[in-house]
Design an enzyme around this catalytic site. Structure first.
Site, PDB file in Angstrom:
ATOM      1  N   SER A 292       0.816  -1.220   0.000  1.00  0.00           N
ATOM      2  CA  SER A 292       0.000   0.000   0.000  1.00  0.00           C
ATOM      3  C   SER A 292       0.850   1.270   0.000  1.00  0.00           C
ATOM      4  O   SER A 292       1.760   1.438   0.825  1.00  0.00           O
ATOM      5  CB  SER A 292      -0.867  -0.012   1.265  1.00  0.00           C
ATOM      6  OG  SER A 292      -1.289   1.294   1.581  1.00  0.00           O
ATOM      7  N   GLY A 293       0.506   2.190  -0.905  1.00  0.00           N
ATOM      8  CA  GLY A 293       1.207   3.471  -0.931  1.00  0.00           C
ATOM      9  C   GLY A 293       0.943   4.274   0.330  1.00  0.00           C
ATOM     10  O   GLY A 293       1.850   4.904   0.896  1.00  0.00           O
ATOM     11  N   LEU A 294      -0.301   4.228   0.779  1.00  0.00           N
ATOM     12  CA  LEU A 294      -0.651   4.944   2.006  1.00  0.00           C
ATOM     13  C   LEU A 294       0.159   4.396   3.188  1.00  0.00           C
ATOM     14  O   LEU A 294       0.768   5.154   3.951  1.00  0.00           O
ATOM     15  CB  LEU A 294      -2.157   4.788   2.295  1.00  0.00           C
ATOM     16  CG  LEU A 294      -2.616   5.254   3.666  1.00  0.00           C
ATOM     17  CD1 LEU A 294      -2.383   6.737   3.861  1.00  0.00           C
ATOM     18  CD2 LEU A 294      -4.098   4.915   3.882  1.00  0.00           C
TER      19      LEU A 294
ATOM     20  N   LYS B  92       0.375  12.467  -6.838  1.00  0.00           N
ATOM     21  CA  LYS B  92      -1.020  12.194  -6.485  1.00  0.00           C
ATOM     22  C   LYS B  92      -1.278  12.502  -5.013  1.00  0.00           C
ATOM     23  O   LYS B  92      -0.353  12.771  -4.243  1.00  0.00           O
ATOM     24  CB  LYS B  92      -1.389  10.738  -6.802  1.00  0.00           C
ATOM     25  CG  LYS B  92      -0.419   9.667  -6.371  1.00  0.00           C
ATOM     26  CD  LYS B  92      -0.378   9.335  -4.892  1.00  0.00           C
ATOM     27  CE  LYS B  92      -1.708   9.041  -4.295  1.00  0.00           C
ATOM     28  NZ  LYS B  92      -1.756   7.699  -3.661  1.00  0.00           N
TER      29      LYS B  92
ATOM     30  N   GLU C 212      -2.845   4.022 -10.982  1.00  0.00           N
ATOM     31  CA  GLU C 212      -4.151   4.692 -10.974  1.00  0.00           C
ATOM     32  C   GLU C 212      -4.143   5.848 -11.972  1.00  0.00           C
ATOM     33  O   GLU C 212      -3.096   6.474 -12.202  1.00  0.00           O
ATOM     34  CB  GLU C 212      -4.487   5.172  -9.558  1.00  0.00           C
ATOM     35  CG  GLU C 212      -3.508   6.167  -8.972  1.00  0.00           C
ATOM     36  CD  GLU C 212      -3.588   6.258  -7.442  1.00  0.00           C
ATOM     37  OE1 GLU C 212      -3.479   5.204  -6.771  1.00  0.00           O
ATOM     38  OE2 GLU C 212      -3.737   7.378  -6.925  1.00  0.00           O
TER      39      GLU C 212
ATOM     40  N   HIS D 204     -12.410   1.769  -7.701  1.00  0.00           N
ATOM     41  CA  HIS D 204     -12.324   2.316  -6.348  1.00  0.00           C
ATOM     42  C   HIS D 204     -13.552   3.181  -6.055  1.00  0.00           C
ATOM     43  O   HIS D 204     -14.090   3.837  -6.958  1.00  0.00           O
ATOM     44  CB  HIS D 204     -11.053   3.158  -6.212  1.00  0.00           C
ATOM     45  CG  HIS D 204     -10.552   3.242  -4.798  1.00  0.00           C
ATOM     46  ND1 HIS D 204     -11.025   2.470  -3.767  1.00  0.00           N
ATOM     47  CD2 HIS D 204      -9.578   4.028  -4.246  1.00  0.00           C
ATOM     48  CE1 HIS D 204     -10.398   2.778  -2.663  1.00  0.00           C
ATOM     49  NE2 HIS D 204      -9.519   3.711  -2.901  1.00  0.00           N
TER      50      HIS D 204
ATOM     51  N   ASN E 220      -3.875  10.885  -1.755  1.00  0.00           N
ATOM     52  CA  ASN E 220      -4.721   9.739  -1.432  1.00  0.00           C
ATOM     53  C   ASN E 220      -6.162  10.009  -1.850  1.00  0.00           C
ATOM     54  O   ASN E 220      -6.682  11.115  -1.669  1.00  0.00           O
ATOM     55  CB  ASN E 220      -4.647   9.442   0.081  1.00  0.00           C
ATOM     56  CG  ASN E 220      -5.387   8.162   0.435  1.00  0.00           C
ATOM     57  OD1 ASN E 220      -6.603   8.179   0.606  1.00  0.00           O
ATOM     58  ND2 ASN E 220      -4.660   7.078   0.511  1.00  0.00           N
ATOM     59  N   SER E 221      -6.809   8.974  -2.355  1.00  0.00           N
ATOM     60  CA  SER E 221      -8.153   9.131  -2.924  1.00  0.00           C
ATOM     61  C   SER E 221      -9.178   9.585  -1.899  1.00  0.00           C
ATOM     62  O   SER E 221     -10.231  10.118  -2.265  1.00  0.00           O
ATOM     63  CB  SER E 221      -8.612   7.805  -3.515  1.00  0.00           C
ATOM     64  OG  SER E 221      -7.698   7.380  -4.476  1.00  0.00           O
TER      65      SER E 221
ATOM     66  N   ARG F 124      -6.141   1.038 -12.210  1.00  0.00           N
ATOM     67  CA  ARG F 124      -7.107   1.494 -11.207  1.00  0.00           C
ATOM     68  C   ARG F 124      -7.894   2.684 -11.743  1.00  0.00           C
ATOM     69  O   ARG F 124      -7.290   3.684 -12.164  1.00  0.00           O
ATOM     70  CB  ARG F 124      -6.337   1.852  -9.943  1.00  0.00           C
ATOM     71  CG  ARG F 124      -7.108   2.642  -8.930  1.00  0.00           C
ATOM     72  CD  ARG F 124      -6.346   2.587  -7.626  1.00  0.00           C
ATOM     73  NE  ARG F 124      -6.668   3.681  -6.741  1.00  0.00           N
ATOM     74  CZ  ARG F 124      -6.115   3.827  -5.535  1.00  0.00           C
ATOM     75  NH1 ARG F 124      -5.217   2.948  -5.099  1.00  0.00           N
ATOM     76  NH2 ARG F 124      -6.441   4.832  -4.774  1.00  0.00           N
TER      77      ARG F 124
ATOM     78  N   ASP G 256       1.144  -1.038  -4.892  1.00  0.00           N
ATOM     79  CA  ASP G 256       0.329   0.129  -5.198  1.00  0.00           C
ATOM     80  C   ASP G 256       1.297   1.169  -5.773  1.00  0.00           C
ATOM     81  O   ASP G 256       1.974   1.876  -5.030  1.00  0.00           O
ATOM     82  CB  ASP G 256      -0.312   0.605  -3.887  1.00  0.00           C
ATOM     83  CG  ASP G 256      -0.974   1.957  -4.024  1.00  0.00           C
ATOM     84  OD1 ASP G 256      -1.084   2.463  -5.158  1.00  0.00           O
ATOM     85  OD2 ASP G 256      -1.379   2.497  -2.981  1.00  0.00           O
TER      86      ASP G 256
ATOM     87  N   ASP H 102       0.880   3.918  -7.325  1.00  0.00           N
ATOM     88  CA  ASP H 102       0.349   5.275  -7.527  1.00  0.00           C
ATOM     89  C   ASP H 102       0.102   5.515  -9.030  1.00  0.00           C
ATOM     90  O   ASP H 102      -0.576   4.736  -9.660  1.00  0.00           O
ATOM     91  CB  ASP H 102       1.305   6.318  -6.917  1.00  0.00           C
ATOM     92  CG  ASP H 102       1.351   6.202  -5.382  1.00  0.00           C
ATOM     93  OD1 ASP H 102       0.438   5.558  -4.822  1.00  0.00           O
ATOM     94  OD2 ASP H 102       2.280   6.732  -4.773  1.00  0.00           O
TER      95      ASP H 102
ATOM     96  N   ASP I 213       0.850  10.598   1.794  1.00  0.00           N
ATOM     97  CA  ASP I 213       0.618   9.759   0.616  1.00  0.00           C
ATOM     98  C   ASP I 213       0.531  10.652  -0.619  1.00  0.00           C
ATOM     99  O   ASP I 213      -0.468  10.671  -1.336  1.00  0.00           O
ATOM    100  CB  ASP I 213      -0.687   8.960   0.844  1.00  0.00           C
ATOM    101  CG  ASP I 213      -0.909   7.884  -0.208  1.00  0.00           C
ATOM    102  OD1 ASP I 213       0.027   7.609  -0.984  1.00  0.00           O
ATOM    103  OD2 ASP I 213      -2.021   7.320  -0.243  1.00  0.00           O
TER     104      ASP I 213
HETATM  105  C1  SPV Z   1      -3.421   2.519  -0.666  1.00  0.00           C
HETATM  106  O1  SPV Z   1      -3.514   1.577   0.117  1.00  0.00           O
HETATM  107  O2  SPV Z   1      -2.489   3.306  -0.655  1.00  0.00           O
HETATM  108  C2  SPV Z   1      -4.470   2.751  -1.636  1.00  0.00           C
HETATM  109  C3  SPV Z   1      -5.805   2.336  -1.349  1.00  0.00           C
HETATM  110  O3  SPV Z   1      -4.188   3.368  -2.624  1.00  0.00           O
HETATM  111  S1  SPV Z   1      -6.605   3.696  -0.726  1.00  0.00           S
HETATM  112  O4  SPV Z   1      -5.840   4.268   0.315  1.00  0.00           O
HETATM  113  O5  SPV Z   1      -7.892   3.168  -0.291  1.00  0.00           O
HETATM  114  O6  SPV Z   1      -6.793   4.649  -1.812  1.00  0.00           O
HETATM  115 MG    MG Z   2      -2.430   4.237  -2.641  1.00  0.00          MG
END
Ligand code: SPV
Ligand code: MG
Length: 575
Positions: A53-55, A127, A121, A197, A129-130, A166, A92, A94, A65
């Site tokens: 996971s990027g986060l 980027k 994505e 997502h 975080n979404s 994504r 992930d 990004d 993130d």
């Molecule tokens: C992550 O885990 O970094 C993701 C998923 O990209 S989310 O945080 O839900 O966008």
């Molecule tokens: Mg991410």
């Protein structure tokens, strides 16, 4: 020899296993990990794959993130994760960290580090975080993003490496039609799966998307926001893979917050000790045992770390007048306690991990530089019960010693040099009843104990001949006195797997009714009876034990002779 990560190597490559998960008819799960330790934990929990996971990876670095950690820092972390766990990792990635060209390099570097796939994505670099103002974030042009997917696919060496595309159209509020249009374009561009997502707290738009998508390709979802949806709903909707995207970093954060606060507020560790993983558990997760095993293979015997266990629980039967307030090992000999002579002797040979098992007046033992284990039942038990108090903690090769021993330095050196799983020191100059080779004449007051019967006597000619211990007996059987080959002086070394088998044997003996009465020779005899080969290192005097006042006086002479500038002419032939 174990592989460094101690896992069975699964036959299929990681990329193939990730591909199989994405294509499988079953609902599959990827669990977030953000460093080597969490990757190992994910594997041990039974998951088949990891979401890098990027986060979570940026959070464990303590940054946002927002591509604040560079992509090479992320890839370096992935390498730790791949080393710590043999699971396939889907990164992930990004936005691919740039344009098509950055994506090409990313895929090559990921493959070189054993990463199974990457998810990109359709946003713009850098980027966010979404879940942070997702609707404000610009999306990539469809054609540009398709080019990036193609560039990634064209760069992979292993045909199983996966590129997941994504779709952020629902997050950005561009609607279902746009989401479907993009997903179809990405599928045609070569994406191996589509991650759709959503930030809604209900799964409605995901389910609607899945319905319209109608199985055109594998669908991956991240139900962080619609977490209360029963997993069967995803199964029925034909979702391929669910990503639990950030729950280990969040679990770690709450555990760390609670432990840090508790220790800060209470200024003690006592409230947290039972709530946190033990240090041994951390060692296990780091696969520390494999290191110990490797040391045995690659270090010479003299370099291998050694532990010592010193049995020091007794008061000293013949020394009551001097031991009212201390155990025998604390009696001074030539200016320092008996135990210190031993400990200094061990340290001189690099044996620094020394456990002393105390019992009688253990409070009087000088614990500087040693670990103290206590046999609380010392009054009712024998040597073996004392040894049992320390044996389970042994992790390295070890020397076990009676506490009332003095010996010349070379005896320990030669014992440490032994490659045998088990080796005992036997004094071949003590072969008669009543003799104890510590230099006492035959029939001297202390009498003999621990008489050794070996596979051959010490001829002192056959250098290098392998002699095995057959039995240690408390006293000579008058019917066969000639068979005594010497006296076990109370030193035993165990190496490698021998240590584990020794621990197992002690555990077995523990179950015996007479365990409390057993001494160390009983352990040696039980090992021999179980088929163990215990090598014998013959010596000829040059040691002392202390059983009574006369021994103590002689020990002082002996010790003086071991110190620099001392007059070694004590007149005792064997010293
Ligand atoms: C992550 O885990 O970094 C993701 C998923 O990209 S989310 O945080 O839900 O966008
Ligand atoms: Mg991410």
């Amino acid at each position: 020899m174990n592989a460094p990560d101690n896992f069975t190597t699964l036959s299929a490559s990681r990329a193939k296993r990730l591909r199989d998960m994405l294509l499988s008819q079953e609902l599959e799960f990827l669990m977030e990990a953000h460093n080597g330790l969490s990757a190992r934990i994910v594997r041990e929990a039974g998951f088949k794959g990891i979401w890098g996971s990027g986060l979570a990876i940026s959070a464990q670095f303590g940054v946002r993130d927002n591509n604040e950690a560079s992509w090479t820092q992320v890839v370096d972390m992935l390498e730790f994760m791949a080393d710590a766990s043999d699971l396939p990792i889907l990164l992930d990635g990004d936005t691919g960290y740039g344009n098509f060209n950055n994506m090409r390099r990313l895929v090559r570097k990921l493959e070189q580090r054993g990463i199974a796939g990457v998810c990109i994505e359709d946003k713009q670099f850098p980027k966010t975080n979404s879940f942070i103002g997702g609707e404000r974030q610009p999306l990539a042009e469809i054609d540009e993003f398709c080019g990036k997917i193609k560039a990634g696919k064209d760069s992979q060496d292993d045909s199983d490496f996966c590129v997941v595309a994504r779709v952020e159209a629902l997050i950005a509020g561009w609607g279902m039609e746009e989401a479907l249009k993009r997903a179809e374009a990405y599928r045609r561009a070569g994406a191996d799966a589509i991650l759709i997502h959503s930030k809604l707290s209900r799964p409605d738009e995901i389910l609607a998307f899945a319905h319209e998508w109608a199985g055109r390709g594998s669908l991956v979802i991240v139900p962080t926001k619609y977490y209360s949806t029963p997993t069967d709903v995803f199964r029925k909707a034909g979702i391929s893979t669910v990503i639990w995207a950030n729950h280990l970093i969040r679990g770690a954060a709450s555990a760390m917050q609670s432990v840090a606060q508790e220790i800060h507020d209470s200024e003690t560790l006592v409230h947290v000790e039972d709530r946190v993983a033990s240090v041994d558990e951390i060692f296990r997760l780091q696969n520390a045992d494999e290191y110990t095993e490797a040391e045995r293979v690659y270090l010479s015997a003299s370099q291998a770390p050694r532990a010592a266990v010193v049995l020091a629980a007794s008061r000293g039967a013949g020394l009551e007048t001097l031991t009212a307030d201390k155990p025998k090992v604390m009696l001074p000999v030539a200016g320092k306690p008996l135990l210190r002579w031993l400990v200094d002797g061990f340290k001189k040979h690099g044996v620094n991990d020394i456990t002393v098992v105390g019992g009688y007046r253990a409070d009087a033992i000088d614990t500087a530089g040693i670990k103290l284990a206590i046999n609380e039942r010392h009054a009712q038990t024998g040597e073996l019960a004392s040894f049992a108090c320390a044996v389970d903690k042994l992790r390295d090769d070890a020397v076990i010693s009676y506490g009332d021993l003095l010996f010349r330095s070379y005896i320990l050196r030669d014992l440490l040099d032994s490659e045998a799983d088990f080796c005992v020191v036997v004094d071949s100059s003590a072969t008669q009843a009543g003799a104890d080779g510590s230099g006492n004449e035959a029939g001297a007051a202390s009498g003999a104990r621990d008489l050794a019967f070996c596979s051959s006597p010490d001829t002192r000619e056959l250098f290098g001949q392998r002699v095995l211990l057959q039995r240690v007996a408390p006293a000579v059987n008058p019917i066969e006195p000639a068979r005594v080959d010497g006296q076990w002086i109370g030193l035993l070394s165990v190496r490698g797997k021998g240590r584990e088998r020794l621990q197992q044997k002690v555990a077995e003996l523990r179950a015996r009714k007479d365990f409390d009465k057993l001494d160390m020779p009983a352990l040696l005899n039980a090992l021999v009876a179980a088929g163990e080969q215990i090598e014998v290192l013959y010596v000829h005097g040059h040691w002392r034990n202390v059983n009574d006042l006369e021994d103590l006086r002689r020990a002082a002479d002996f010790a003086h002779a071991q110190t620099p500038f001392a007059d070694s002419g004590t007149g005792q032939g064997n010293d």
